[in-house]
Scaffold this motif. Structure first.
Motif, PDB file in Angstrom:
ATOM      1  N   LEU A  47       1.536  67.276 -14.792  1.00  0.00           N
ATOM      2  CA  LEU A  47       0.386  68.140 -14.525  1.00  0.00           C
ATOM      3  C   LEU A  47       0.808  69.607 -14.471  1.00  0.00           C
ATOM      4  N   PHE A  48       1.933  69.883 -13.813  1.00  0.00           N
ATOM      5  CA  PHE A  48       2.437  71.254 -13.752  1.00  0.00           C
ATOM      6  C   PHE A  48       2.716  71.803 -15.147  1.00  0.00           C
ATOM      7  N   LEU A  49       3.392  71.023 -15.991  1.00  0.00           N
ATOM      8  CA  LEU A  49       3.720  71.471 -17.343  1.00  0.00           C
ATOM      9  C   LEU A  49       2.466  71.705 -18.174  1.00  0.00           C
ATOM     10  N   ASN A  50       1.454  70.863 -17.979  1.00  0.00           N
ATOM     11  CA  ASN A  50       0.189  71.027 -18.695  1.00  0.00           C
ATOM     12  C   ASN A  50      -0.456  72.358 -18.320  1.00  0.00           C
ATOM     13  N   TRP A  51      -0.500  72.636 -17.038  1.00  0.00           N
ATOM     14  CA  TRP A  51      -1.045  73.923 -16.549  1.00  0.00           C
ATOM     15  C   TRP A  51      -0.177  75.087 -17.023  1.00  0.00           C
ATOM     16  N   PHE A  52       1.135  74.945 -16.915  1.00  0.00           N
ATOM     17  CA  PHE A  52       2.079  76.000 -17.288  1.00  0.00           C
ATOM     18  C   PHE A  52       1.939  76.373 -18.757  1.00  0.00           C
ATOM     19  N   ALA A  53       1.741  75.385 -19.604  1.00  0.00           N
ATOM     20  CA  ALA A  53       1.657  75.627 -21.052  1.00  0.00           C
ATOM     21  C   ALA A  53       0.407  76.398 -21.442  1.00  0.00           C
ATOM     22  N   LEU A  71      -8.277  75.849 -31.003  1.00  0.00           N
ATOM     23  CA  LEU A  71      -8.713  74.699 -30.208  1.00  0.00           C
ATOM     24  C   LEU A  71      -7.717  74.420 -29.083  1.00  0.00           C
ATOM     25  N   PHE A  72      -6.431  74.522 -29.389  1.00  0.00           N
ATOM     26  CA  PHE A  72      -5.409  74.347 -28.358  1.00  0.00           C
ATOM     27  C   PHE A  72      -5.530  75.454 -27.309  1.00  0.00           C
ATOM     28  N   PHE A 103      -9.395  63.815 -15.049  1.00  0.00           N
ATOM     29  CA  PHE A 103      -9.388  65.097 -15.749  1.00  0.00           C
ATOM     30  C   PHE A 103      -8.513  64.950 -16.977  1.00  0.00           C
ATOM     31  N   ALA A 104      -8.876  65.655 -18.039  1.00  0.00           N
ATOM     32  CA  ALA A 104      -8.069  65.641 -19.253  1.00  0.00           C
ATOM     33  C   ALA A 104      -8.258  66.956 -20.004  1.00  0.00           C
ATOM     34  N   ARG A 105      -7.202  67.374 -20.680  1.00  0.00           N
ATOM     35  CA  ARG A 105      -7.268  68.512 -21.600  1.00  0.00           C
ATOM     36  C   ARG A 105      -7.323  67.914 -22.999  1.00  0.00           C
ATOM     37  N   THR A 106      -8.359  68.225 -23.748  1.00  0.00           N
ATOM     38  CA  THR A 106      -8.562  67.568 -25.035  1.00  0.00           C
ATOM     39  C   THR A 106      -8.820  68.563 -26.160  1.00  0.00           C
ATOM     40  N   VAL A 107      -8.558  68.104 -27.379  1.00  0.00           N
ATOM     41  CA  VAL A 107      -8.945  68.834 -28.583  1.00  0.00           C
ATOM     42  C   VAL A 107      -9.671  67.845 -29.497  1.00  0.00           C
ATOM     43  N   PRO A 108     -10.702  68.296 -30.211  1.00  0.00           N
ATOM     44  CA  PRO A 108     -11.486  67.379 -31.041  1.00  0.00           C
ATOM     45  C   PRO A 108     -10.802  67.023 -32.356  1.00  0.00           C
ATOM     46  N   LEU A 138      -4.270  66.005 -24.559  1.00  0.00           N
ATOM     47  CA  LEU A 138      -3.010  66.748 -24.584  1.00  0.00           C
ATOM     48  C   LEU A 138      -2.319  66.571 -23.243  1.00  0.00           C
ATOM     49  N   GLY A 139      -1.262  65.790 -23.230  1.00  0.00           N
ATOM     50  CA  GLY A 139      -0.504  65.616 -22.002  1.00  0.00           C
ATOM     51  C   GLY A 139      -1.012  64.520 -21.090  1.00  0.00           C
TER      52      GLY A 139
END
Length: 208
Positions: free
Chosen positions: A68-74, A103-104, A148-153, A161-162
């Motif tokens: 989760l930290f790396l996802n936020w950090f990126a 998108l990213f 929760f999720a970070r997504t791209v279509p 993502l992650g």
């Protein structure tokens, strides 16, 4: 006689290629963070992250917390130059076209509720937009409805993502939606960029 093109097969093949390209791009980003990002930047980010989620900066993260930290950090952390790590990464890697990079770049951690799931996909509803979508992700053994999720279509589906983060309850989602609706300063995606990490971690936010 001209060969008949199977449009559905062509679409599936294109989706597979695009998905692979996005996964490879994300993995390259993680490798860049691991090997190329200055340790001082990581330390600064850890302090800011810890303040946001209410833990000690000296805390040792478990696997999910580190993910989760790396996802936020990126994507959400901002350097002193006013750039995200992903924006800096793009200066060295240009493997996708500008639309996919965008998108990213605008991706955020969003709240979802699971409708159904199988080995490859989650069918879920986005709790802000009420849009039902299929998320490409192999679901683990956790039996929780909200995440929760970070997504791209990718065409009609979305690539996580992650991974997904299921340390969340309906009360946390309700708190997020209520807090957002009770403020008028910023839009939904900007709000998530700033505050989503706090709800994902512990369901509580202290607005700046």
């Amino acid at each position: 006689m001209a060969k008949v093109i199977d449009l559905q097969e062509h679409r599936v093949n294109k989706e597979i290629r695009l998905e692979k390209a996005m996964i490879d791009h994300y993995e390259q980003l993680m490798l860049y963070i691991k090997h190329r990002v200055n340790i001082r930047e990581k330390v600064r980010a850890k302090v800011i992250f810890s303040e946001k989620v209410g833990c000690k900066s000296s805390s040792k993260f478990n696997t999910l917390e580190e993910q989760l930290f790396l996802n936020w950090f990126a994507f959400d952390y901002t350097t002193v130059q006013g750039l995200t790590i992903y924006q800096i990464f793009l200066k060295h890697h240009h493997r996708l076209d500008d639309v996919l990079h965008a998108l990213f770049m605008v991706s955020v951690l969003e709240p979802y509720e699971i409708i159904k799931k199988n080995e490859d996909y989650i069918t879920a509803v986005n709790l802000q937009t009420n849009i039902i979508c299929q998320l490409k992700y192999a679901v683990d053994s956790q039996n929780k409805s909200f995440f929760f999720a970070r997504t791209v279509p990718i065409f009609d589906r979305f690539l996580c993502l992650g991974g997904i983060f299921q340390k969340v309850s309906n009360n946390k989602i309700s708190s997020l939606l209520n807090d957002y609706n009770n403020q008028e300063k910023i839009g939904w995606r900007t709000y998530l960029k700033k505050y989503a990490i706090q709800y994902v971690w512990n369901g509580k936010t202290e607005h700046e």
